[in-house]
Design a protein around this motif. Structure first.
Motif, PDB file in Angstrom:
ATOM      1  N   GLN A 145      -2.498  -6.366   7.808  1.00 26.35           N
ATOM      2  CA  GLN A 145      -3.873  -5.917   7.565  1.00 26.35           C
ATOM      3  C   GLN A 145      -3.920  -4.383   7.466  1.00 26.35           C
ATOM      4  O   GLN A 145      -4.555  -3.717   8.277  1.00 26.35           O
ATOM      5  N   ASP A 171      -5.401  -2.584   5.337  1.00 23.12           N
ATOM      6  CA  ASP A 171      -6.697  -2.043   4.917  1.00 23.12           C
ATOM      7  C   ASP A 171      -7.643  -1.899   6.103  1.00 23.12           C
ATOM      8  O   ASP A 171      -8.754  -1.388   5.948  1.00 23.12           O
ATOM      9  N   TYR A 172      -7.216  -2.373   7.272  1.00 28.72           N
ATOM     10  CA  TYR A 172      -8.094  -2.358   8.455  1.00 28.72           C
ATOM     11  C   TYR A 172      -7.380  -1.722   9.642  1.00 28.72           C
ATOM     12  O   TYR A 172      -7.303  -2.307  10.722  1.00 28.72           O
ATOM     13  N   ASN A 228      -6.624   0.403  12.867  1.00 25.86           N
ATOM     14  CA  ASN A 228      -7.395   0.705  14.086  1.00 25.86           C
ATOM     15  C   ASN A 228      -8.513  -0.301  14.342  1.00 25.86           C
ATOM     16  O   ASN A 228      -9.430  -0.016  15.117  1.00 25.86           O
ATOM     17  N   TYR A 229      -8.436  -1.474  13.715  1.00 24.96           N
ATOM     18  CA  TYR A 229      -9.387  -2.556  13.976  1.00 24.96           C
ATOM     19  C   TYR A 229      -8.628  -3.788  14.446  1.00 24.96           C
ATOM     20  O   TYR A 229      -7.498  -4.039  14.017  1.00 24.96           O
ATOM     21  N   ASP A 230      -9.273  -4.565  15.301  1.00 25.40           N
ATOM     22  CA  ASP A 230      -8.695  -5.822  15.782  1.00 25.40           C
ATOM     23  C   ASP A 230      -9.559  -6.966  15.255  1.00 25.40           C
ATOM     24  O   ASP A 230     -10.501  -7.406  15.910  1.00 25.40           O
ATOM     25  N   LEU A 231      -9.273  -7.410  14.042  1.00 19.87           N
ATOM     26  CA  LEU A 231     -10.062  -8.472  13.423  1.00 19.87           C
ATOM     27  C   LEU A 231      -9.626  -9.843  13.957  1.00 19.87           C
ATOM     28  O   LEU A 231      -8.435 -10.088  14.141  1.00 19.87           O
ATOM     29  N   THR A 233      -1.514  -7.771  12.658  1.00 21.06           N
ATOM     30  CA  THR A 233      -2.924  -7.418  12.828  1.00 21.06           C
ATOM     31  C   THR A 233      -3.078  -6.374  13.932  1.00 21.06           C
ATOM     32  O   THR A 233      -2.118  -6.003  14.597  1.00 21.06           O
ATOM     33  N   SER A 234      -4.315  -5.913  14.107  1.00 15.73           N
ATOM     34  CA  SER A 234      -4.621  -4.919  15.143  1.00 15.73           C
ATOM     35  C   SER A 234      -3.639  -3.745  15.070  1.00 15.73           C
ATOM     36  O   SER A 234      -3.079  -3.306  16.081  1.00 15.73           O
ATOM     37  N   HIS A 289      -2.624  -0.120  14.909  1.00 17.48           N
ATOM     38  CA  HIS A 289      -3.231   1.153  15.331  1.00 17.48           C
ATOM     39  C   HIS A 289      -2.324   2.329  15.017  1.00 17.48           C
ATOM     40  O   HIS A 289      -1.110   2.267  15.222  1.00 17.48           O
ATOM     41  N   LYS A 308     -10.485 -17.523   4.777  1.00 15.06           N
ATOM     42  CA  LYS A 308     -10.527 -16.671   5.969  1.00 15.06           C
ATOM     43  C   LYS A 308     -10.528 -17.552   7.208  1.00 15.06           C
ATOM     44  O   LYS A 308     -11.480 -18.292   7.461  1.00 15.06           O
TER      45      LYS A 308
END
Length: 203
Positions: free
Chosen positions: A61, A63-64, A66-69, A103-104, A106, A186
């Motif tokens: 991920q 494109d995201y 510093n986010y934890d989707l 994911t997540s 950072h 998703k």
């Protein structure tokens, strides 16, 4: 100005080096594959476990940052040069056994060149994922039908499905503002782990 392609490649290269240090801690051997043809077949890594080799496709991920989707998107279809293409989820040419969902992710500092300070890695058994979707009534043929219907309508973003609980399992997602106009499934990562399709392997 640096192109998005070059920026994405830089992100992938820096992330790859970071992940390789993590993989060195695993109890089984992981070898990164740099051959472009192999990568196009869905092989970014080869895992050797008890003398058996497994093909791994890394999906990050990026494109995201510093986010934890809580969700991850699995590609059903997209457009390239104006031509409708099958996504990697059901592409029969892919030789993938497992997906590593990264994911997540950072950043260590403000810029990508500073490297990364942390991430989560979830291993998804592709065969089990396809079986789960089939049992839910979301076979390849059903998703193709939905793909046609959605692209011939004004639906976009989150598209609810009667086959999935949108709050716990997932939905379809059509991205109109990208050139590829991808249609993705998703899915909630926690649910895939709960039903045994996926396993958290890092941290």
């Amino acid at each position: 100005m640096e192109s998005k392609y070059n920026t994405d490649k830089l992100k992938e290269e820096i992330l790859g080096k970071y992940l390789d240090k993590i993989y060195d801690q695993f109890e089984y051997k992981l070898t990164r594959i740099s051959d472009h043809n192999s990568q196009m077949l869905g092989i970014d890594l080869i895992a050797e476990y008890r003398s058996i080799e497994y093909n791994i496709d890394e999906k990050a991920q990026l494109d995201y940052l510093n986010y934890d989707l809580p969700t991850f998107t699995f590609e059903v279809s997209y457009y390239k040069d104006g031509i409708h293409k099958e996504g990697w989820l059901h592409d029969s040419k892919k030789l993938t056994h497992y997906y590593f969902l990264i994911t997540s992710i950072h950043l260590h500092g403000k810029d990508i060149e500073d490297g990364f300070s942390g991430c989560k890695i979830t291993s998804v058994n592709k065969k089990k994922l396809i079986k789960f979707l089939d049992l839910k009534g979301l076979s390849k043929n059903r998703l193709n039908e939905l793909d046609i219907a959605i692209r011939n309508s004004n639906q976009k973003d989150n598209i609810l499905l009667q086959e999935l609980d949108p709050k716990k399992e997932g939905c379809l997602f059509l991205t109109e503002d990208k050139a590829e106009k991808p249609l993705n499934l998703k899915l909630y990562i926690s649910n895939l782990v709960r039903i045994g399709v996926a396993k958290e392997i890092y941290p």
